[in-house]
Every structure is written in structure tokens, then in C-alpha cells.
Scaffold this motif. Structure first.
Motif, mmCIF file in Angstrom:
data_model
loop_
_atom_site.group_PDB
_atom_site.id
_atom_site.type_symbol
_atom_site.label_atom_id
_atom_site.label_comp_id
_atom_site.label_asym_id
_atom_site.label_seq_id
_atom_site.Cartn_x
_atom_site.Cartn_y
_atom_site.Cartn_z
ATOM 1 N N PRO A 163 0.891 -1.185 0.045
ATOM 2 C CA PRO A 163 -0.353 0.055 0.150
ATOM 3 C C PRO A 163 0.852 1.404 0.091
ATOM 4 O O PRO A 163 1.891 1.214 0.512
ATOM 5 N N PRO A 164 0.511 2.275 -0.544
ATOM 6 C CA PRO A 164 1.270 3.560 -0.504
ATOM 7 C C PRO A 164 1.446 4.180 0.629
ATOM 8 O O PRO A 164 0.489 4.253 1.423
ATOM 9 N N LEU A 165 2.543 4.740 1.024
ATOM 10 C CA LEU A 165 3.161 5.370 1.990
ATOM 11 C C LEU A 165 2.908 6.696 1.839
ATOM 12 O O LEU A 165 4.033 7.092 1.362
ATOM 13 N N GLN A 166 2.158 7.438 2.170
ATOM 14 C CA GLN A 166 2.303 9.054 2.013
ATOM 15 C C GLN A 166 1.157 9.747 2.981
ATOM 16 O O GLN A 166 0.372 9.206 3.451
ATOM 17 N N ALA A 167 1.290 11.017 2.790
ATOM 18 C CA ALA A 167 0.659 11.901 3.752
ATOM 19 C C ALA A 167 -0.688 12.087 3.188
ATOM 20 O O ALA A 167 -1.587 12.595 4.012
ATOM 21 N N SER A 168 -1.023 12.217 1.875
ATOM 22 C CA SER A 168 -2.337 12.429 1.408
ATOM 23 C C SER A 168 -2.961 11.352 0.537
ATOM 24 O O SER A 168 -2.178 10.422 0.119
ATOM 25 N N ASP A 169 -4.266 11.246 0.296
ATOM 26 C CA ASP A 169 -4.924 9.953 -0.433
ATOM 27 C C ASP A 169 -4.293 10.098 -1.869
ATOM 28 O O ASP A 169 -4.656 11.035 -2.609
ATOM 29 N N PRO A 170 -3.966 8.867 -2.115
ATOM 30 C CA PRO A 170 -3.237 8.591 -3.550
ATOM 31 C C PRO A 170 -4.582 8.236 -4.473
ATOM 32 O O PRO A 170 -4.362 8.189 -5.690
ATOM 33 N N PHE A 171 -5.748 8.205 -4.013
ATOM 34 C CA PHE A 171 -7.037 7.567 -4.884
ATOM 35 C C PHE A 171 -7.515 8.995 -5.195
ATOM 36 O O PHE A 171 -7.641 9.954 -4.700
ATOM 37 N N THR A 172 -8.401 8.768 -6.448
ATOM 38 C CA THR A 172 -9.434 9.887 -6.728
ATOM 39 C C THR A 172 -10.729 9.911 -5.807
ATOM 40 O O THR A 172 -11.383 9.139 -5.881
ATOM 41 N N CYS A 173 -10.910 10.574 -4.782
ATOM 42 C CA CYS A 173 -11.760 10.840 -3.844
ATOM 43 C C CYS A 173 -12.225 12.080 -3.809
ATOM 44 O O CYS A 173 -11.593 13.062 -3.016
ATOM 45 N N PRO A 174 -13.288 12.717 -4.828
ATOM 46 C CA PRO A 174 -13.534 13.906 -4.855
ATOM 47 C C PRO A 174 -14.414 14.679 -3.580
ATOM 48 O O PRO A 174 -14.921 15.771 -3.747
ATOM 49 N N GLY A 175 -15.004 13.784 -2.813
ATOM 50 C CA GLY A 175 -15.583 14.224 -1.846
ATOM 51 C C GLY A 175 -17.079 13.645 -1.988
ATOM 52 O O GLY A 175 -17.556 13.701 -2.976
ATOM 53 N N GLY A 176 -17.728 13.427 -0.844
ATOM 54 C CA GLY A 176 -19.202 12.967 -0.914
ATOM 55 C C GLY A 176 -19.583 11.868 0.144
ATOM 56 O O GLY A 176 -19.069 12.181 1.341
ATOM 57 N N THR A 177 -20.520 11.160 -0.018
ATOM 58 C CA THR A 177 -21.093 10.288 1.054
ATOM 59 C C THR A 177 -20.624 8.759 1.292
ATOM 60 O O THR A 177 -20.899 8.301 2.034
ATOM 61 N N ALA A 178 -19.973 8.324 0.185
ATOM 62 C CA ALA A 178 -19.769 7.018 0.211
ATOM 63 C C ALA A 178 -18.015 7.012 0.468
ATOM 64 O O ALA A 178 -17.172 7.736 0.390
ATOM 65 N N TYR A 179 -17.886 5.908 0.929
ATOM 66 C CA TYR A 179 -16.343 5.605 1.496
ATOM 67 C C TYR A 179 -15.561 5.472 0.133
ATOM 68 O O TYR A 179 -16.049 5.040 -0.957
ATOM 69 N N CYS A 180 -14.186 6.081 0.174
ATOM 70 C CA CYS A 180 -13.255 5.906 -0.811
ATOM 71 C C CYS A 180 -12.049 5.361 -0.380
ATOM 72 O O CYS A 180 -11.507 4.547 -0.843
ATOM 73 N N ALA A 181 -11.392 5.883 0.433
ATOM 74 C CA ALA A 181 -10.109 5.474 0.854
ATOM 75 C C ALA A 181 -9.659 5.779 2.495
ATOM 76 O O ALA A 181 -10.226 6.838 2.959
ATOM 77 N N GLY A 182 -8.829 4.977 2.948
ATOM 78 C CA GLY A 182 -8.620 5.337 4.501
ATOM 79 C C GLY A 182 -7.258 5.268 4.722
ATOM 80 O O GLY A 182 -6.485 4.438 4.091
ATOM 81 N N ALA A 183 -6.613 5.940 5.424
ATOM 82 C CA ALA A 183 -5.370 5.887 5.927
ATOM 83 C C ALA A 183 -5.112 5.213 7.449
ATOM 84 O O ALA A 183 -5.831 5.171 8.079
ATOM 85 N N TYR A 184 -4.291 4.037 7.141
ATOM 86 C CA TYR A 184 -4.095 3.202 8.226
ATOM 87 C C TYR A 184 -2.834 3.456 8.884
ATOM 88 O O TYR A 184 -1.663 3.714 8.132
ATOM 89 N N SER A 185 -2.380 3.134 10.200
ATOM 90 C CA SER A 185 -1.251 3.030 10.783
ATOM 91 C C SER A 185 -0.156 1.918 10.469
ATOM 92 O O SER A 185 0.884 1.899 10.598
ATOM 93 N N GLY A 186 -0.902 0.893 9.861
ATOM 94 C CA GLY A 186 0.067 -0.195 9.455
ATOM 95 C C GLY A 186 -0.635 -1.130 8.382
ATOM 96 O O GLY A 186 -1.862 -0.660 8.087
#
Length: 96
Positions: free
Chosen positions: A51-74
Motif C-alpha cells: 500500500p502507498p505510504l504517503q501523507a495524502s490520499d493517492p486515490f481519486t476521492c472528490p468528496g461526498g457520502t460514500a467511502y473511498c480511501a482510508g489511511a491506516y497506521s500499518g
């Protein structure tokens, strides 16, 4: 008396100097492991490859009400070329 006043002035100057010292800022950006999320349940999908390790979402998540991406600690290596999210979800990005 002169020594007393000199010592008192030194203490006052020292306290004044430290009172206006800037507090060091923590890094505003922390790197997390990003996983795509299932749109309805919000559960993480297994990643194919690391999985990509970075500070911001690497996926296209324009905003809204459905889940798109999550940042995890491991992450966990499933030993079949896929990786599962592990630890706490720190950030959740939503999409339309």
C-alpha cells in the motif's frame, strides 16, 4: 543588596526570554498506509502490492457520502501478494 537586584534581574530576563520562544511544530504531514475502502461498508479492500505510504490520499476521492480511501497506521502481509490494513484508521476520505 546590589547582588540581590542583579540576581533578580537575571532571573526575570531568563524567564522573559523563554516565555516568548516559539514552540517547535510537529510535522503537519504524517505518512500513512492508504487502502481503498468498500463504498457501502467502509471496510478496507486488500491491496495488491504494497500500500502507498504517503501523507495524502493517492486515490481519486472528490468528496461526498460514500467511502473511498482510508489511511491506516500499518498493514499485514498476507503472503499471497496482497496486504490488509492493520492498526487504526486515521483518515477516511469520502466520495460521491
Amino acid at each position: 543588596m546590589k547582588n540581590y537586584l542583579t540576581g533578580l534581574m537575571a532571573v526575570i530576563i531568563a524567564i522573559g526570554a523563554f516565555a516568548f520562544t516559539a514552540v517547535p511544530k510537529e510535522s503537519a504531514k504524517t505518512n500513512y498506509y492508504w487502502f481503498e475502502l468498500k463504498a457501502v461498508s467502509g471496510n478496507p479492500k486488500d491491496a495488491v502490492g504494497l500500500p502507498p505510504l504517503q501523507a495524502s490520499d493517492p486515490f481519486t476521492c472528490p468528496g461526498g457520502t460514500a467511502y473511498c480511501a482510508g489511511a491506516y497506521s500499518g498493514y499485514i502481509d498476507n503472503h499471497n501478494g496482497t496486504y490488509s490494513a492493520s492498526g487504526s484508521r486515521i483518515i477516511t476520505d469520502m466520495k460521491h
